[in-house]
Design an enzyme around this catalytic site. Structure first.
Site, PDB file in Angstrom:
ATOM      1  N   LYS A  95      18.067   4.578  21.947  1.00 55.68           N
ATOM      2  CA  LYS A  95      16.872   3.736  22.006  1.00 55.68           C
ATOM      3  C   LYS A  95      16.443   3.694  23.464  1.00 55.68           C
ATOM      4  CE  LYS A  95      14.440   0.833  19.346  1.00 55.68           C
ATOM      5  NZ  LYS A  95      14.073   0.922  17.938  1.00 55.68           N
ATOM      6  N   GLY A 195       4.976 -10.436   4.992  1.00 51.54           N
ATOM      7  CA  GLY A 195       4.456  -9.409   5.895  1.00 51.54           C
ATOM      8  C   GLY A 195       3.828  -8.271   5.113  1.00 51.54           C
ATOM      9  N   GLY A 197       2.009  -5.597   6.314  1.00 49.48           N
ATOM     10  CA  GLY A 197       1.540  -4.583   7.261  1.00 49.48           C
ATOM     11  C   GLY A 197       1.714  -3.199   6.671  1.00 49.48           C
ATOM     12  N   VAL A 199       4.350  -1.275   6.062  1.00 49.83           N
ATOM     13  CA  VAL A 199       5.358  -1.127   5.004  1.00 49.83           C
ATOM     14  C   VAL A 199       5.047  -2.070   3.836  1.00 49.83           C
ATOM     15  CG1 VAL A 199       7.804  -1.292   4.444  1.00 49.83           C
ATOM     16  CG2 VAL A 199       7.108  -0.464   6.688  1.00 49.83           C
TER      17      VAL A 199
HETATM   18  P1  NAD Z   1       3.445  -4.093  10.833  1.00 52.18           P
HETATM   19  O1  NAD Z   1       3.288  -4.650  12.184  1.00 52.18           O
HETATM   20  O2  NAD Z   1       2.472  -3.073  10.325  1.00 52.18           O
HETATM   21  O3  NAD Z   1       3.488  -5.260   9.741  1.00 52.18           O
HETATM   22  C1  NAD Z   1       4.092  -6.505   9.964  1.00 52.18           C
HETATM   23  C2  NAD Z   1       3.230  -7.517   9.242  1.00 52.18           C
HETATM   24  O4  NAD Z   1       3.862  -8.776   9.315  1.00 52.18           O
HETATM   25  C3  NAD Z   1       1.836  -7.673   9.866  1.00 52.18           C
HETATM   26  O5  NAD Z   1       0.863  -7.586   8.841  1.00 52.18           O
HETATM   27  C4  NAD Z   1       1.894  -9.056  10.489  1.00 52.18           C
HETATM   28  O6  NAD Z   1       0.638  -9.693  10.494  1.00 52.18           O
HETATM   29  C5  NAD Z   1       2.879  -9.752   9.577  1.00 52.18           C
HETATM   30  N1  NAD Z   1       3.539 -10.913  10.166  1.00 52.18           N
HETATM   31  C6  NAD Z   1       3.977 -11.092  11.437  1.00 52.18           C
HETATM   32  N2  NAD Z   1       4.540 -12.302  11.567  1.00 52.18           N
HETATM   33  C7  NAD Z   1       4.473 -12.890  10.342  1.00 52.18           C
HETATM   34  C8  NAD Z   1       4.898 -14.127   9.833  1.00 52.18           C
HETATM   35  N3  NAD Z   1       5.500 -15.045  10.606  1.00 52.18           N
HETATM   36  N4  NAD Z   1       4.678 -14.395   8.534  1.00 52.18           N
HETATM   37  C9  NAD Z   1       4.048 -13.501   7.744  1.00 52.18           C
HETATM   38  N5  NAD Z   1       3.625 -12.313   8.164  1.00 52.18           N
HETATM   39  C10 NAD Z   1       3.833 -12.003   9.461  1.00 52.18           C
HETATM   40  O7  NAD Z   1       4.933  -3.501  10.773  1.00 52.18           O
HETATM   41  P2  NAD Z   1       5.530  -2.524   9.703  1.00 52.18           P
HETATM   42  O8  NAD Z   1       5.487  -1.136  10.260  1.00 52.18           O
HETATM   43  O9  NAD Z   1       4.972  -2.802   8.357  1.00 52.18           O
HETATM   44  O10 NAD Z   1       7.065  -2.963   9.743  1.00 52.18           O
HETATM   45  C11 NAD Z   1       7.477  -4.173   9.125  1.00 52.18           C
HETATM   46  C12 NAD Z   1       8.935  -4.438   9.496  1.00 52.18           C
HETATM   47  O11 NAD Z   1       9.737  -3.349   9.056  1.00 52.18           O
HETATM   48  C13 NAD Z   1       9.204  -4.561  11.002  1.00 52.18           C
HETATM   49  O12 NAD Z   1      10.254  -5.460  11.199  1.00 52.18           O
HETATM   50  C14 NAD Z   1       9.656  -3.162  11.385  1.00 52.18           C
HETATM   51  O13 NAD Z   1      10.479  -3.187  12.537  1.00 52.18           O
HETATM   52  C15 NAD Z   1      10.434  -2.769  10.163  1.00 52.18           C
HETATM   53  N6  NAD Z   1      10.509  -1.314   9.957  1.00 52.18           N
HETATM   54  C16 NAD Z   1       9.378  -0.582   9.819  1.00 52.18           C
HETATM   55  C17 NAD Z   1       9.463   0.791   9.628  1.00 52.18           C
HETATM   56  C18 NAD Z   1       8.241   1.633   9.429  1.00 52.18           C
HETATM   57  O14 NAD Z   1       8.376   2.773   8.951  1.00 52.18           O
HETATM   58  N7  NAD Z   1       7.048   1.153   9.733  1.00 52.18           N
HETATM   59  C19 NAD Z   1      10.729   1.407   9.566  1.00 52.18           C
HETATM   60  C20 NAD Z   1      11.872   0.623   9.697  1.00 52.18           C
HETATM   61  C21 NAD Z   1      11.749  -0.739   9.898  1.00 52.18           C
END
Ligand code: NAD
Length: 374
Positions: A95, A195, A197, A199
């Protein structure tokens, strides 16, 4: 602050501190293990001193911020080793962190300077997108080094990892439901998704198609609307989602949602979601959940779909959709092995997963040493 003896430094192969005066770059690259392949993990760009500046003089705040950055990069690189090992990948764990506010410092010049440091490691470490870095920023770094992955286009680019992460989480939810509730499908079950977003939105598509009822939340209205535009879902306030009546709670926002304040409110029997670092303290909340009969799917195992999708890019192979999907679907089997061991040994799933990962890495190191001795 002790480094070599600290718990998070333990077993790291190499940690590199990088500075470039011209661009203001201050970065740390941590290579936890290359036993299974090149150490691969994202580049986090974060102003670690920001929180400390409110309560401490500026020099103290900067020092504390740097200490936090060291702790963060070491903890995260070890986590990547465990994640990659449990996903059965030919990738080690690493990392990097860039210290500072990406909005103020994150220029293309700085990212190219960062790329030069990654390049010096000669392929020991591959950088990818993470909190605070964008595809454009990684693109700038890739002008100085070939050791960047998760890029769009080109012969080997694997693009957005989120759909693969969501498929892995969906598979993991089904495995957890089968293990705890004895049900082969999700029809009629209620899943609470925190959340919506990248995923979270793909995950709600899978859940709906499987006949699950949805309870959702997000702090961004547009993301809720996007999910409602595709079908029904009950919407609750962000601070209420962990406490709703449901079968499965899927944290897909930020880390730390499983903590002493939230744990007592949780009504779900399964916790399985994409967010990284869901437990405030490894081995504590997962043990309390286990004692209450709540099944917790270790986050780095269930959310490995994204890194699975990147593996071919690191090895300069063209993406093979069928092989990638097969690997993502194996997340369910891996989780089932963890759940069974946890039941058998009466120990938390998070600790069981860590030990399994350490064992895979130890055996790979031994095999490497044996091959070198021949
Ligand atoms: P993202 O930033 O696209 O989505 C996160 C969502 O959570 C956003 O829509 C945000 O508005 C919402 N959010 C933030 N705080 C919040 C709260 N207190 N209550 C409700 N909603 C809230 O991120 P992502 O890429 O969808 O990833 C989501 C999680 O999965 C993260 O923790 C990320 O580290 C983990 N992750 C993602 C991936 C990937 O492929 N994108 C892979 C492994 C792990």
């Amino acid at each position: 602050m002790p480094v070599f003896d600290s718990r998070s430094f333990r077993n790291h192969e190499q940690v590199v501190f990088c500075a470039d005066e011209a661009t203001g770059l201050k970065a740390i690259i941590a290579v936890h293990s290359t036993a299974l392949g090149p150490a691969t993990g994202g580049t986090r760009f974060w102003d670690y001193a920001a929180g400390h500046r409110r309560s401490a003089p500026i020099d103290v705040a900067e020092t504390r911020g740097e200490q936090d950055a060291i702790y963060d990069v070491l903890r995260l690189s070890r986590g990547m080793s465990f994640k990659n090992a449990m996903a059965g990948l030919r990738l080690g764990g690493g990392k990097s962190v860039i210290i500072g506010n990406p909005k103020e410092l994150g220029t293309a010049e700085l990212m190219r300077a960062f790329g030069r440091f990654v390049n010096r490691l000669g392929g020991t470490y591959y950088a990818a997108e993470d909190v605070g870095t964008s595809p454009e920023m990684l693109g700038a770094a890739s002008e100085s080094t070939p050791y960047v992955c998760g890029l769009e286009g080109g012969d080997f680019g694997t693009g957005d990892p989120s759909p693969h992460t969501a498929l892995g989480v969906f598979t993991g939810i089904k495995a957890a439901v089968k293990h705890r509730l004895g049900k082969d499908d999700l029809a009629g079950l209620t899943v609470a998704v925190q959340g919506l977003g990248h995923v979270g939105q793909y995950l709600t598509d899978h859940l709906r198609a499987a006949g699950a009822k949805l309870i959702v939340t997000d702090i961004v209205d547009a993301n809720i609307k996007a999910v409602l535009a595709k079908g029904d879902a009950e919407v609750v306030a962000p601070d209420a989602i962990h406490a709703v009546d449901c079968d499965v709670f899927a944290p897909c926002a930020l880390g730390g949602i499983l903590n002493p304040k939230t744990l007592g409110d949780i009504k779900a029997t399964v916790i399985a979601g994409a967010a990284n670092n869901q437990l405030e303290t490894e081995g504590v909340e997962d043990e309390q959940l286990r004692m209450r009969g709540v099944l917790y799917a270790p986050d780095y195992v269930i959310n490995a779909g994204g890194i699975i999708s990147v593996e071919s890019e690191v090895h300069k192979e063209r993406p093979d959709n069928a092989a990638r999907e097969a690997k993502v679907l194996r997340i369910g089997e891996t989780l089932t092995r963890i759940f069974e061991a946890s039941d058998r040994e009466k120990r938390p799933t998070g600790i069981i997963a860590n030990e399994m990962a350490e064992d895979i890495i130890r055996r790979a190191n031994e095999a490497k040493l044996a091959a070198a001795a021949e």
